[in-house]
Design an enzyme around this catalytic site. Sequence first.
Site, PDB file in Angstrom:
ATOM      1  N   ARG A 150      -1.021 -12.955  10.118  1.00  0.00           N
ATOM      2  CA  ARG A 150      -0.378 -11.845   9.418  1.00  0.00           C
ATOM      3  C   ARG A 150       0.494 -11.022  10.374  1.00  0.00           C
ATOM      4  O   ARG A 150       0.269 -11.001  11.585  1.00  0.00           O
ATOM      5  CB  ARG A 150      -1.433 -10.951   8.765  1.00  0.00           C
ATOM      6  CG  ARG A 150      -2.303 -11.655   7.740  1.00  0.00           C
ATOM      7  CD  ARG A 150      -1.530 -12.059   6.497  1.00  0.00           C
ATOM      8  NE  ARG A 150      -1.009 -10.915   5.775  1.00  0.00           N
ATOM      9  CZ  ARG A 150      -1.690 -10.236   4.856  1.00  0.00           C
ATOM     10  NH1 ARG A 150      -2.934 -10.588   4.550  1.00  0.00           N
ATOM     11  NH2 ARG A 150      -1.124  -9.214   4.229  1.00  0.00           N
ATOM     12  N   LEU A 166      -5.821 -11.091   9.584  1.00  0.00           N
ATOM     13  CA  LEU A 166      -5.914 -12.483  10.001  1.00  0.00           C
ATOM     14  C   LEU A 166      -4.806 -12.783  11.000  1.00  0.00           C
ATOM     15  O   LEU A 166      -3.753 -12.147  11.004  1.00  0.00           O
ATOM     16  CB  LEU A 166      -5.830 -13.405   8.792  1.00  0.00           C
ATOM     17  CG  LEU A 166      -6.914 -13.169   7.731  1.00  0.00           C
ATOM     18  CD1 LEU A 166      -6.802 -14.192   6.611  1.00  0.00           C
ATOM     19  CD2 LEU A 166      -8.309 -13.229   8.344  1.00  0.00           C
ATOM     20  N   ILE A 205      -0.991  -4.923   4.227  1.00  0.00           N
ATOM     21  CA  ILE A 205      -2.175  -4.305   3.630  1.00  0.00           C
ATOM     22  C   ILE A 205      -3.401  -5.061   4.125  1.00  0.00           C
ATOM     23  O   ILE A 205      -3.598  -6.231   3.783  1.00  0.00           O
ATOM     24  CB  ILE A 205      -2.083  -4.314   2.095  1.00  0.00           C
ATOM     25  CG1 ILE A 205      -0.907  -3.433   1.660  1.00  0.00           C
ATOM     26  CG2 ILE A 205      -3.390  -3.804   1.477  1.00  0.00           C
ATOM     27  CD1 ILE A 205      -0.668  -3.406   0.177  1.00  0.00           C
ATOM     28  N   TYR A 206      -4.181  -4.415   4.955  1.00  0.00           N
ATOM     29  CA  TYR A 206      -5.383  -5.000   5.544  1.00  0.00           C
ATOM     30  C   TYR A 206      -6.540  -4.042   5.297  1.00  0.00           C
ATOM     31  O   TYR A 206      -6.410  -2.831   5.498  1.00  0.00           O
ATOM     32  CB  TYR A 206      -5.207  -5.203   7.061  1.00  0.00           C
ATOM     33  CG  TYR A 206      -3.858  -5.741   7.459  1.00  0.00           C
ATOM     34  CD1 TYR A 206      -3.430  -6.997   7.019  1.00  0.00           C
ATOM     35  CD2 TYR A 206      -2.990  -4.998   8.258  1.00  0.00           C
ATOM     36  CE1 TYR A 206      -2.184  -7.488   7.374  1.00  0.00           C
ATOM     37  CE2 TYR A 206      -1.745  -5.479   8.619  1.00  0.00           C
ATOM     38  CZ  TYR A 206      -1.344  -6.730   8.174  1.00  0.00           C
ATOM     39  OH  TYR A 206      -0.106  -7.211   8.520  1.00  0.00           O
ATOM     40  N   ARG A 207      -7.668  -4.589   4.881  1.00  0.00           N
ATOM     41  CA  ARG A 207      -8.806  -3.708   4.607  1.00  0.00           C
ATOM     42  C   ARG A 207      -9.365  -3.151   5.920  1.00  0.00           C
ATOM     43  O   ARG A 207      -9.253  -3.787   6.980  1.00  0.00           O
ATOM     44  CB  ARG A 207      -9.866  -4.459   3.817  1.00  0.00           C
ATOM     45  CG  ARG A 207     -10.675  -5.458   4.608  1.00  0.00           C
ATOM     46  CD  ARG A 207     -11.581  -6.269   3.683  1.00  0.00           C
ATOM     47  NE  ARG A 207     -12.538  -7.056   4.450  1.00  0.00           N
ATOM     48  CZ  ARG A 207     -13.229  -8.066   3.949  1.00  0.00           C
ATOM     49  NH1 ARG A 207     -13.069  -8.419   2.686  1.00  0.00           N
ATOM     50  NH2 ARG A 207     -14.103  -8.711   4.700  1.00  0.00           N
ATOM     51  N   ASN A 240       6.669  -3.736  10.652  1.00  0.00           N
ATOM     52  CA  ASN A 240       5.970  -4.556   9.662  1.00  0.00           C
ATOM     53  C   ASN A 240       5.041  -3.668   8.843  1.00  0.00           C
ATOM     54  O   ASN A 240       4.369  -2.789   9.380  1.00  0.00           O
ATOM     55  CB  ASN A 240       5.144  -5.647  10.355  1.00  0.00           C
ATOM     56  CG  ASN A 240       4.421  -6.530   9.351  1.00  0.00           C
ATOM     57  OD1 ASN A 240       5.013  -7.422   8.757  1.00  0.00           O
ATOM     58  ND2 ASN A 240       3.136  -6.282   9.143  1.00  0.00           N
ATOM     59  N   GLU A 292       9.976  -4.561   4.670  1.00  0.00           N
ATOM     60  CA  GLU A 292       9.394  -4.098   3.411  1.00  0.00           C
ATOM     61  C   GLU A 292      10.042  -2.792   2.947  1.00  0.00           C
ATOM     62  O   GLU A 292      10.207  -2.567   1.747  1.00  0.00           O
ATOM     63  CB  GLU A 292       7.884  -3.925   3.563  1.00  0.00           C
ATOM     64  CG  GLU A 292       7.107  -5.225   3.731  1.00  0.00           C
ATOM     65  CD  GLU A 292       7.105  -5.776   5.145  1.00  0.00           C
ATOM     66  OE1 GLU A 292       6.564  -6.876   5.361  1.00  0.00           O
ATOM     67  OE2 GLU A 292       7.663  -5.109   6.053  1.00  0.00           O
ATOM     68  N   ASP A 341     -15.697  -9.993  -1.961  1.00  0.00           N
ATOM     69  CA  ASP A 341     -14.274 -10.273  -1.844  1.00  0.00           C
ATOM     70  C   ASP A 341     -13.707 -10.889  -3.115  1.00  0.00           C
ATOM     71  O   ASP A 341     -14.424 -11.131  -4.091  1.00  0.00           O
ATOM     72  CB  ASP A 341     -14.017 -11.191  -0.645  1.00  0.00           C
ATOM     73  CG  ASP A 341     -12.727 -10.836   0.062  1.00  0.00           C
ATOM     74  OD1 ASP A 341     -11.669 -10.919  -0.573  1.00  0.00           O
ATOM     75  OD2 ASP A 341     -12.776 -10.465   1.245  1.00  0.00           O
TER      76      ASP A 341
END
EC number: 4.1.1.98
Length: 498
Positions: free
Chosen positions: A198, A195, A179-181, A176, A242, A291
């Site tokens: 995800r 989250l 894109i996570y900060r 997988n 992806e 945000d």
Amino acid sequence: MDAMKYNDLRDFLTLLEQQGELKRITLPVDPHLEITEIWLDRTLRAGGPALLFENPKGYSMPVLCNLFGTPKRVAMGMGQEDVSALREVGKLLAFLKEPEPPKGFRDLFDKLPQFKQVLNMPTKRLRGAPCQQKIVSGDDVDLNRIPIMTCWPEDAAPLITWGLTVTRGPHKERQNLGIYRQQLIGKNKLIMRWLSHRGGALDYQEWCAAHPGERFPVSVALGADPATILGAVTPVPDTLSEYAFAGLLRGTKTEVVKCISNDLEVPASAEIVLEGYIEQGETAPEGPYGDHTGYYNEVDSFPVFTVTHITQREDAIYHSTYTGRPPDEPAVLGVALNEVFVPILQKQFPEIVDFYLPPEGCSYRLAVVTIKKQYAGHAKRVMMGVWSFLRQFMYTKFVIVCDDDVNARDWNDVIWAITTRMDPARDTVLVENTPIDYLDFASPVSGLGSKMGLDATNKWPGETQREWGRPIKKDPDVVAHIDAIWDELAIFNNGKSA
């Protein structure tokens, strides 16, 4: 779908520079707040170019920003010349989501280009790669050497924003990409804010259940080629990786390389790769951060990502973005990806004429749908379909459904339909206790709130007992006659009419 091809991010930057879409900044600029100030109102909102800050204060590594700051550059990153061509990307995804067998020889011939593109879906694994030209590990790992930006005055710490996080669950063959900060909290530690729904978080949850107490391998790629970056933010079917979608966009197989410290595969052409693990149960308070809502989010705990290795190109480039009240770069991406959503929805609901996610609605919290209405109650069916068909719309709080004589992208039209075709009690649908964005502080409970559907369509028998109004329309013969004599009237000229 003939695509422009880029082998890596640098190929893309070369093309952007040739077309005047990239500006090099040689003046020293601080990644702490200053880059955001240059970028925000003064560049992105003015439709300006991508920015390459070659001398960020205190660092030897350049910072790339505003890469996808216009819909045109998003389309270019997907291999297309303009945003309208992204409908073709959506048609391809719709086909892959629910492929239809050819109905005959002619149909088979027409579908050959789609079948041919599938040949680019498998990845190509390399033994060595540009992203591993330099390797640091152990005590030499120091994330402070990367010019990670601080975007807003009250942000808790520098924040990685464009990292492609690579994970694999214990029961899944494919990886997988999400894109996570990631908040910087130490020279080798970041907070992984994902989250629970995800892909990366689901992989982690499954790993914890299957391997209690074992470290969960994670890698983060920074500065991948544009097709891979955009593949990670596009609504690809759950069965499609992806990397496979990036190969379809690019027209060539995605080149990957095995990480130094784990079995995950990362984009071979990436600028920087962070390798490491998440220790089960290790969390830290994340935030607050400005945000995409235009507010600072509340503090919450997320897993800690420990970095054991940093691999990178020689003269690596750090790719970054910021989030804030729209328009920001994610909102621009939303405008472009909106065109991808339309064919996917139309395949499931052929009555849909257009679908629009206004950027001022945070790009996903409000949707306007226009339909060819066919029966009483049709609008309510479409509302439920939007909320349930794609998980990207799980957090869409408001869905407005209008007839096809309304332009979904023109608020004048939409407001006219709402105020003339709706009765608030009859035509409003409220659904309670539904999934809501964790960042939506307006919801009464974190992650759980309500949704509203507005039926702004003309009402059919069974929906009203009254004679329905007929829209005013011009006489076409009169319009044609006035068109013919318009110049003679000289209404907007200083001279007198003839």
